[in-house]
Write a protein that holds these residues in place. Sequence first.
Motif, PDB file in Angstrom:
ATOM      1  N   THR A  91       0.838  -1.202   0.000  1.00 58.18           N
ATOM      2  CA  THR A  91       0.000   0.000   0.000  1.00 58.18           C
ATOM      3  C   THR A  91       0.868   1.244   0.000  1.00 58.18           C
ATOM      4  OG1 THR A  91      -1.776  -1.108   1.214  1.00 58.18           O
ATOM      5  CG2 THR A  91      -1.746   1.300   1.278  1.00 58.18           C
ATOM      6  N   LEU A  96      -2.761   7.537   1.328  1.00 59.03           N
ATOM      7  CA  LEU A  96      -3.733   7.422   2.410  1.00 59.03           C
ATOM      8  C   LEU A  96      -4.375   8.778   2.704  1.00 59.03           C
ATOM      9  CD1 LEU A  96      -1.777   5.143   4.943  1.00 59.03           C
ATOM     10  CD2 LEU A  96      -3.450   4.442   3.209  1.00 59.03           C
ATOM     11  N   LYS A  99      -8.013  10.094   7.428  1.00 59.21           N
ATOM     12  CA  LYS A  99      -8.590   9.081   8.319  1.00 59.21           C
ATOM     13  C   LYS A  99      -7.811   7.771   8.218  1.00 59.21           C
ATOM     14  CE  LYS A  99     -11.695   7.485  11.181  1.00 59.21           C
ATOM     15  NZ  LYS A  99     -11.772   7.976  12.577  1.00 59.21           N
ATOM     16  N   GLU A 100      -7.472   7.372   6.998  1.00 56.33           N
ATOM     17  CA  GLU A 100      -6.693   6.145   6.807  1.00 56.33           C
ATOM     18  C   GLU A 100      -5.311   6.267   7.425  1.00 56.33           C
ATOM     19  OE1 GLU A 100      -8.553   4.629   2.519  1.00 56.33           O
ATOM     20  OE2 GLU A 100      -6.922   6.097   2.571  1.00 56.33           O
ATOM     21  N   GLN A 103      -5.498   5.777  11.206  1.00 53.97           N
ATOM     22  CA  GLN A 103      -5.601   4.364  11.575  1.00 53.97           C
ATOM     23  C   GLN A 103      -4.279   3.626  11.341  1.00 53.97           C
ATOM     24  OE1 GLN A 103      -8.297   2.885  13.121  1.00 53.97           O
ATOM     25  NE2 GLN A 103      -8.861   5.056  13.260  1.00 53.97           N
TER      26      GLN A 103
END
Length: 409
Positions: A91, A96, A99-100, A103
Amino acid sequence: MADPLIQVENLYKLFGNNPDKHMSLVHEGKSKDEILAATGHTLGLKNINLSINPGEIFVIMGLSGSGKSTLIRHFNRLIDPTEGVIKVEGTDVMQLNPKELEQFRRHKMSMVFQRFGLLPHKTVVENVAYGLRIQGVDKSESLSRARQWLETVGLAGYEEQYPAQLSGGQQQRVGLARALCTDAEILLMDEAFSALDPLIRSEMQDQLVQLQEKLHKTIIFITHDLDEALRLGDRIAILKDGEIVQQGEPEEILLHPATDYVEAFVHDVNRARALTVETVMKDPAYRITADTIADALSQMKGFGRDYGYLVNESGYQGVVKAERLEQAYQDNKDAKLDAALYEDVEPVDPHAVLETVIPNTLDADYPLPVVDEDGQLTGQLTRGTLAEVLGETHKPVEQQKDESRTPAA
């Protein structure tokens, strides 16, 4: 082999008000000082390419200003690159959304800082549980897990103390427990032990190695200390002025420095304490696989030595010498080889530090057998190897002379 957990591709960082405008100078090969003089921008990182494997301790080292702390802060995007890609499990972290990313930081990576970063108004157990509370874990469970990790790092009984009541080494253990408590797969450690006294620092290094044997975390460890890098790292990358000048396994860097800069780094390292037997041993060429005395002597004549390493389907059995076999030959050449004919030689563990095996190696009349935990013969250690590796020369190990005994007439 497993795919890399982290991949860094063509990473650049230029600090300043308008870095994109001046990246052309970086790609033209201008130096850090030239770019600063011409633009007022500071080159932090230049064309960084790394692959970090799951479960390894990857050490990034360099002197102050080399870019190592800048680099580690890119992994969790505390700093965004000017150019380049950072992938974690495939990834692209740069893609991102907020919010991603939040996390990702909470669950994928934990960080241990040089100055501990503890909350002074919270107890030790509350500090350790803090990351779990941020993740949304309820108070009871988070405190329970925090107590378990405090016990793991040797701080059971200190749960209700406050950071100011602890020594520096104890505070860093709290920081380590806090990072581990979140169960993040990746641990970022930025000069984590640099503020500690030498003895406490050594103890923390030992504890990290012991924990890693159980946990198999992926650890990115920043240091300016080569001894620490060699002690901890599965692989090491050395930075200079924002560029990687060499990366590889510790013994590769120690024995084969790629540049004068790296050569200066490794010059004063105590190799006897930094290298293990398996990094310098040679293949065991003189294997005896015979069952009888006559056949064993015949094999020895074939490879022109007056000794050999007896091996069978069960693994390494012992060292046998021509002189003793010839004496036994007179009595019964067809007799089976047995332990009574073996020389009194203690095998060497491949993971042993060279410093611990020097006396035995120097006392032996022939190369010492290197035998692994499964009882298999994996190599031999010669006096010639030790002389070359522990001397000033950086001659490749494979070119070292075999200081074996002169073949028997």
